[in-house]
Design a protein around this motif. Structure first.
Motif, PDB file in Angstrom:
ATOM      1  N   GLU A 467       0.270   3.607  15.307  1.00  0.00           N
ATOM      2  CA  GLU A 467      -0.544   3.430  14.097  1.00  0.00           C
ATOM      3  C   GLU A 467       0.261   3.681  12.831  1.00  0.00           C
ATOM      4  OE1 GLU A 467      -4.018   5.873  14.399  1.00  0.00           O
ATOM      5  OE2 GLU A 467      -4.569   5.103  16.384  1.00  0.00           O
ATOM      6  N   VAL A 468       1.114   4.692  12.840  1.00  0.00           N
ATOM      7  CA  VAL A 468       1.921   5.011  11.662  1.00  0.00           C
ATOM      8  C   VAL A 468       2.852   3.845  11.337  1.00  0.00           C
ATOM      9  CG1 VAL A 468       3.722   6.528  10.743  1.00  0.00           C
ATOM     10  CG2 VAL A 468       1.800   7.495  12.019  1.00  0.00           C
ATOM     11  N   LEU A 469       3.464   3.269  12.373  1.00  0.00           N
ATOM     12  CA  LEU A 469       4.394   2.164  12.177  1.00  0.00           C
ATOM     13  C   LEU A 469       3.697   0.945  11.590  1.00  0.00           C
ATOM     14  CD1 LEU A 469       7.139   0.777  12.542  1.00  0.00           C
ATOM     15  CD2 LEU A 469       6.480   0.278  14.913  1.00  0.00           C
ATOM     16  N   MET A 470       2.529   0.598  12.114  1.00  0.00           N
ATOM     17  CA  MET A 470       1.826  -0.592  11.628  1.00  0.00           C
ATOM     18  C   MET A 470       1.298  -0.386  10.210  1.00  0.00           C
ATOM     19  SD  MET A 470       2.194  -2.791  14.002  1.00  0.00           S
ATOM     20  CE  MET A 470       3.795  -1.999  14.246  1.00  0.00           C
ATOM     21  N   ALA A 471       0.780   0.810   9.917  1.00  0.00           N
ATOM     22  CA  ALA A 471       0.293   1.087   8.566  1.00  0.00           C
ATOM     23  C   ALA A 471       1.447   1.046   7.565  1.00  0.00           C
ATOM     24  CB  ALA A 471      -0.398   2.448   8.524  1.00  0.00           C
ATOM     25  N   ALA A 472       2.575   1.648   7.935  1.00  0.00           N
ATOM     26  CA  ALA A 472       3.745   1.632   7.051  1.00  0.00           C
ATOM     27  C   ALA A 472       4.277   0.220   6.883  1.00  0.00           C
ATOM     28  CB  ALA A 472       4.831   2.543   7.610  1.00  0.00           C
ATOM     29  N   GLY A 473       4.193  -0.592   7.946  1.00  0.00           N
ATOM     30  CA  GLY A 473       4.640  -1.971   7.877  1.00  0.00           C
ATOM     31  C   GLY A 473       3.882  -2.773   6.838  1.00  0.00           C
ATOM     32  N   ASN A 474       2.620  -2.402   6.626  1.00  0.00           N
ATOM     33  CA  ASN A 474       1.828  -3.084   5.601  1.00  0.00           C
ATOM     34  C   ASN A 474       2.423  -2.855   4.216  1.00  0.00           C
ATOM     35  OD1 ASN A 474      -1.043  -4.453   5.301  1.00  0.00           O
ATOM     36  ND2 ASN A 474      -0.816  -3.063   3.571  1.00  0.00           N
ATOM     37  N   SER A 475       2.811  -1.616   3.948  1.00  0.00           N
ATOM     38  CA  SER A 475       3.372  -1.284   2.641  1.00  0.00           C
ATOM     39  C   SER A 475       4.786  -1.833   2.483  1.00  0.00           C
ATOM     40  CB  SER A 475       3.372   0.231   2.445  1.00  0.00           C
ATOM     41  OG  SER A 475       3.554   0.579   1.098  1.00  0.00           O
ATOM     42  N   SER A 476       5.594  -1.713   3.539  1.00  0.00           N
ATOM     43  CA  SER A 476       6.975  -2.198   3.467  1.00  0.00           C
ATOM     44  C   SER A 476       7.024  -3.720   3.358  1.00  0.00           C
ATOM     45  CB  SER A 476       7.758  -1.742   4.711  1.00  0.00           C
ATOM     46  OG  SER A 476       7.820  -0.331   4.771  1.00  0.00           O
ATOM     47  N   GLY A 477       6.173  -4.413   4.116  1.00  0.00           N
ATOM     48  CA  GLY A 477       6.108  -5.864   4.009  1.00  0.00           C
ATOM     49  C   GLY A 477       5.578  -6.303   2.660  1.00  0.00           C
ATOM     50  N   GLY A 478       4.674  -5.497   2.120  1.00  0.00           N
ATOM     51  CA  GLY A 478       4.079  -5.827   0.837  1.00  0.00           C
ATOM     52  C   GLY A 478       5.074  -5.900  -0.298  1.00  0.00           C
ATOM     53  N   VAL A 479       6.115  -5.075  -0.246  1.00  0.00           N
ATOM     54  CA  VAL A 479       7.080  -5.057  -1.352  1.00  0.00           C
ATOM     55  C   VAL A 479       7.764  -6.413  -1.514  1.00  0.00           C
ATOM     56  CG1 VAL A 479       7.482  -2.599  -0.912  1.00  0.00           C
ATOM     57  CG2 VAL A 479       9.114  -4.267  -0.047  1.00  0.00           C
ATOM     58  N   LEU A 480       7.819  -7.182  -0.437  1.00  0.00           N
ATOM     59  CA  LEU A 480       8.503  -8.478  -0.486  1.00  0.00           C
ATOM     60  C   LEU A 480       7.596  -9.588  -0.996  1.00  0.00           C
ATOM     61  CD1 LEU A 480      10.325  -8.034   2.917  1.00  0.00           C
ATOM     62  CD2 LEU A 480      11.228  -7.633   0.626  1.00  0.00           C
ATOM     63  N   GLY A 481       6.297  -9.299  -1.067  1.00  0.00           N
ATOM     64  CA  GLY A 481       5.371 -10.261  -1.660  1.00  0.00           C
ATOM     65  C   GLY A 481       5.297 -10.127  -3.165  1.00  0.00           C
ATOM     66  N   LYS A 482       5.878  -9.042  -3.670  1.00  0.00           N
ATOM     67  CA  LYS A 482       5.818  -8.750  -5.101  1.00  0.00           C
ATOM     68  C   LYS A 482       6.499  -9.840  -5.930  1.00  0.00           C
ATOM     69  CE  LYS A 482       5.007  -5.238  -8.153  1.00  0.00           C
ATOM     70  NZ  LYS A 482       3.749  -4.498  -8.297  1.00  0.00           N
ATOM     71  N   MET A 483       7.645 -10.339  -5.444  1.00  0.00           N
ATOM     72  CA  MET A 483       8.419 -11.270  -6.255  1.00  0.00           C
ATOM     73  C   MET A 483       7.793 -12.655  -6.349  1.00  0.00           C
ATOM     74  SD  MET A 483      11.770 -12.222  -3.929  1.00  0.00           S
ATOM     75  CE  MET A 483      12.147 -10.657  -3.176  1.00  0.00           C
ATOM     76  N   ILE A 484       6.848 -12.996  -5.428  1.00  0.00           N
ATOM     77  CA  ILE A 484       6.211 -14.311  -5.508  1.00  0.00           C
ATOM     78  C   ILE A 484       4.770 -14.218  -5.985  1.00  0.00           C
ATOM     79  CG2 ILE A 484       7.678 -15.278  -3.710  1.00  0.00           C
ATOM     80  CD1 ILE A 484       5.157 -15.045  -1.857  1.00  0.00           C
TER      81      ILE A 484
END
Length: 537
Positions: A467-484
């Motif tokens: 659960e920790v990995l998947m929840a953190a993945g949401n935030s870490s993946g999100g940073v890459l959506g910032k530029m578009i």
């Protein structure tokens, strides 16, 4: 009262997801292929989302309208409230001529544009992200790069690309704190996990910046400085988030990475290859004139004031006092139930008058006005110029957030997320993509974590994943959506004077966004497997 629906199209989650994705598809096609102005593309996509909400999901028109109005309000406060006041501080430094002093100071570190891109877009931008976030770094650093001789389009692309690795810990780790609240997982644990993902990205971001500035030649000649900066930032972000303080991760990493760049430049003897791109001859001539120590101090004063104000506001006693002006409002007339029939938290609007970075930036602006000895009428005039400069960005941001709220309220976003969550063990691959999608729509890692955090945890339980990995993945993946994100595209376009050319900027950054996203997905899969499971706290 409206109850959200997950599968309105023939009772099929897959078909419903295809329909729910249409507003986003139209938005990015209009931006990236048809080259439509961002505010027009946002309004068209908003209208389409509203039609789908009413005609397909059965949402009452009045509820859809109210959801859009709440989104537009959220777009202005706190997001635009932060950006407007940050740009105002910058405008005052321009008005007084102190910005010229600041850029000459940066140029003295190195006149090599590749080094300047690293120290300004990445290190200084990370510090701005740590303190304010929400579009402030791309607005400020893009203009600073233009002042150093970069072309507007390249400055915008550099600012957006650099604003990745620091985002999860931005605004004093607000995205991670929010993720912890909605998932019930300790914010320190989530911060530690994110601190074992985004530092890997940080190592490569400065190398990409050099590649953007000067292609393969730049990478060949400047990789030691770029790699050194990335490694120092990554190690500092990891160490601070895991062993010191999650909110301070970006502050420490940004400052140490800037010191590393300066040290590496000095070790090279201040020299550079004769082929290196440099500041314009006109600027170099002005840069030869020495500035007085008092002028240099005043030039750096606004940023020192911002840091001081933000740090003071984080002191528990002060923060407690400021929190007394925080009000929770039930959005009038908006009544929503989740698909399970529980009251939705979406209609709850938080009005944090004094704890929002926007108000703190305004206070820093007033102090800056005094420190720079700027007369109040000139400061007010600078504020007016700022509003005029950001007028189309304001429309775009409010429209995009209205779009996000209509999609969230009707169930369109949850439809997409639930469909992806049904991937079983493959969800480890898709988890960062879900966060990326959330930030691409809302422009905020905090909003994406609020939206998909619980869904990530539920999907992890169903698939037997951590659960920790998947929840953190949401935030870490999100940073890459910032530029578009259309929100960030509009802000940076307004800052560099490229209103209406958001599509051109989008096409130049989307490739890097997808490359980094694929790398993070691969890392997530490995961390979910025995290969790198030791990295999960």
């Amino acid at each position: 009262m409206y109850r959200q629906v997950l599968d309105p199209v023939a009772g099929s989650l897959a078909w419903s997801s295809l329909v729910a994705a249409l507003p986003l598809l139209v938005l990015f096609v209009m931006l990236g292929i048809l080259r439509v102005t961002a505010w027009v593309a946002s309004l068209v996509s908003l209208a389409l989302a509203a039609v789908i909400a009413v005609a397909v999901y059965g949402m009452p028109f009045g509820q859809a309208l109210l959801a859009g109005s709440e989104g537009a309000a959220f777009g202005f406060f706190p997001i635009l409230w932060i950006v407007i006041n940050a740009i105002w501080v910058f405008r005052m430094t321009v008005e007084t001529g102190h910005f010229d002093v600041l850029r000459r100071s940066f140029a003295r570190v190195s006149d090599d544009q590749r080094v300047q891109a690293i120290i300004i877009a990445f290190s200084f931008g990370a510090l701005m992200e740590a303190l304010a976030g929400f579009g402030t770094p791309v607005a400020v650093t893009s203009v600073m790069l233009i002042a150093l001789g970069f072309k507007p389009l390249k400055a915008a692309v550099l600012a957006l690309t650099a604003n990745t690795a620091p985002v999860a810990f931005g605004a004093m780790a607000t995205p991670i704190i929010t993720l912890g609240k909605v998932t019930g997982i300790s914010g320190d644990t989530l911060g530690a996990m994110v601190g074992r993902q985004t530092p890997v990205l940080a190592v490569f971001v400065p190398l990409v910046l050099v590649l953007i500035v000067d292609g393969r030649r730049g990478l060949r000649e400047s990789w030691p400085v770029a790699l050194g900066c990335g490694v120092v930032f990554g190690v500092a972000q990891y160490a601070t988030s895991n062993f010191v303080s999650v909110p301070l991760a970006d502050v420490v990493a940004s400052l140490l990475s800037a010191v590393a760049v300066v040290a590496l430049v000095r070790l090279r003897g201040g020299g550079r290859p004769s082929s290196a791109p440099v500041v314009s001859p006109e600027f170099a001539e002005r840069g030869a004139r020495p500035d007085s120590r008092a002028d240099v101090v005043r030039a750096y004063a606004p940023y020192g004031i911002i840091i001081l104000v933000f740090v003071i506001c984080q002191v528990p006693v002060v923060k407690g006092l400021l929190d007394k002006a925080t009000y929770t409002i039930q959005w009038p007339g908006l009544h929503l139930l989740s698909p399970e029939g529980k009251p939705s938290s979406l209609p709850v609007f938080t009005l944090n008058l004094f704890t929002t970075p926007g108000t703190q930036m305004l206070v820093a602006g007033v102090i800056t006005m005094i420190a720079l000895r700027l007369a109040p009428p000139r400061a007010v005039r600078a504020y007016g110029v700022t509003l005029h400069q950001l007028r189309w960005a304001i429309v775009t941001v409010m429209a995009v957030l209205a779009l996000a709220f209509v999609m969230n309220a009707s169930g369109q976003t949850i439809t997409l997320g639930t469909w992806m969550a049904g991937a079983g063990g493959l969800f480890a691959l898709l988890s960062p993509i879900l966060g990326w999608l959330g930030v691409a729509v809302t422009g905020s890692d905090t909003s994406s974590n609020s939206l998909f955090g619980v869904l990530q945890v539920a999907a992890a339980r169903q698939a037997g994943l951590n659960e920790v990995l998947m929840a953190a993945g949401n935030s870490s993946g999100g940073v890459l959506g910032k530029m578009i994100s259309p929100q960030n595209l509009a802000i940076v376009a307004a800052a560099v004077g490229l209103n209406g050319r958001e599509g051109d900027i989008f096409r130049r950054v989307v490739v890097w966004s997808l490359i980094f996203l694929l790398a993070l997905c691969f890392l997530s899969v490995l961390q979910a497997s025995p290969v790198l499971s030791w990295m999960v706290p």
